[in-house]
Write an enzyme that holds these catalytic residues in place. Structure first.
Site: not given
Length: 249
Positions: A141, A155
């Site tokens: 990501s 995350y």
């Protein structure tokens, strides 16, 4: 004739589901796994109708079950004869600011996004080493580029860890095995649908995944997708002062 066989985890929704559609359209046989088998059944039926003659194998898999990861990957390889590419896509977007009483959510995210990615990498590399070839794709990501605040802290850390894991395999440079790290920007999916309308630079699922698939097909070592705005923005996030980064993302 099939272009090869691709195993995709987390294939029942979001980016994984759309990758399955787009790779099927390119002529690949697929090995799809996820927890929700009813979603996989529906996807298999859709793909069978659109691409008759192609193989779409499905299996239930909770990637946080280590034994199941190894078993399912081996079963797919045995049934399909080979696995040419494994896309480590299954992930979790839960999270809470550190120290606010939601260690449970942060731990679940860490176990799914990093520890389970390790298990998937181990299982995939065992198959590839035995075959003498393969392509491992780690879906990270853009949030992995820099430490993120509040609900994204854990995350982002897990996605950075997963990217470093794949980069270590690139460094090992195993003969015949390619490793790609994909850094998606903000792509609309079930994971983020509740914030999709509030997030800057969000693109629709099909557009975002098309950029992912193109980078994977080119076997790029690292790719920010879509390239615009994420190649320049990714560099900015990585190098600008944190006070500026807070205003960007």
């Amino acid at each position: 004739m099939s272009k090869g066989t691709i195993l995709i985890t987390g294939a029942s929704s979001g980016l994984g589901e759309e990758m399955a559609r787009q790779f099927a359209a390119l002529g690949y046989d697929l090995a799809l796994c996820a927890r929700r088998t009813e979603r996989l059944e529906a996807l298999r039926a859709e793909l069978a109708a659109e691409h008759p003659g192609q193989t779409v194998a499905i299996k239930a898999l909770d990637v946080t079950d280590d034994d199941a990861v190894f078993a399912v990957f081996k079963e797919f390889a045995a049934e399909l004869g080979t696995i040419d590419r494994v896309i480590i896509n299954a992930g979790l977007g839960k999270g809470a600011p550190i120290g606010t009483g939601r260690y449970d959510a942060n731990r679940q995210t860490a176990m799914t996004n990093f520890v389970a990615a390790l298990a998937q990498s181990e299982a995939a590399m065992e198959i590839f080493r035995a075959q003498g070839r393969g392509h491992l794709v780690m879906i990270s990501s853009v949030s992995a580029v820099r430490g993120m605040r509040k609900t994204l802290t854990t995350y982002a850390a897990t996605k950075a860890g997963a990217a470093a894991l794949a980069e270590g395999l690139q460094n090992e440079n195993v003969k015949g095995i390619d490793v790609s790290i994909i850094y998606p920007g903000y792509i609309r999916s079930e994971m983020n649908e509740q914030v999709a309308q509030k997030t800057k630079f969000m693109v629709d699922t099909r557009t975002g995944v098309k950029a992912m698939v193109a980078a994977i097909e080119k076997r790029k070592a690292k790719a920010y997708v879509p390239a615009l705005p994420w190649v320049p923005l990714g560099l900015a996030i990585k190098h600008l002062p944190m006070s500026v980064v807070r205003r960007l993302v």
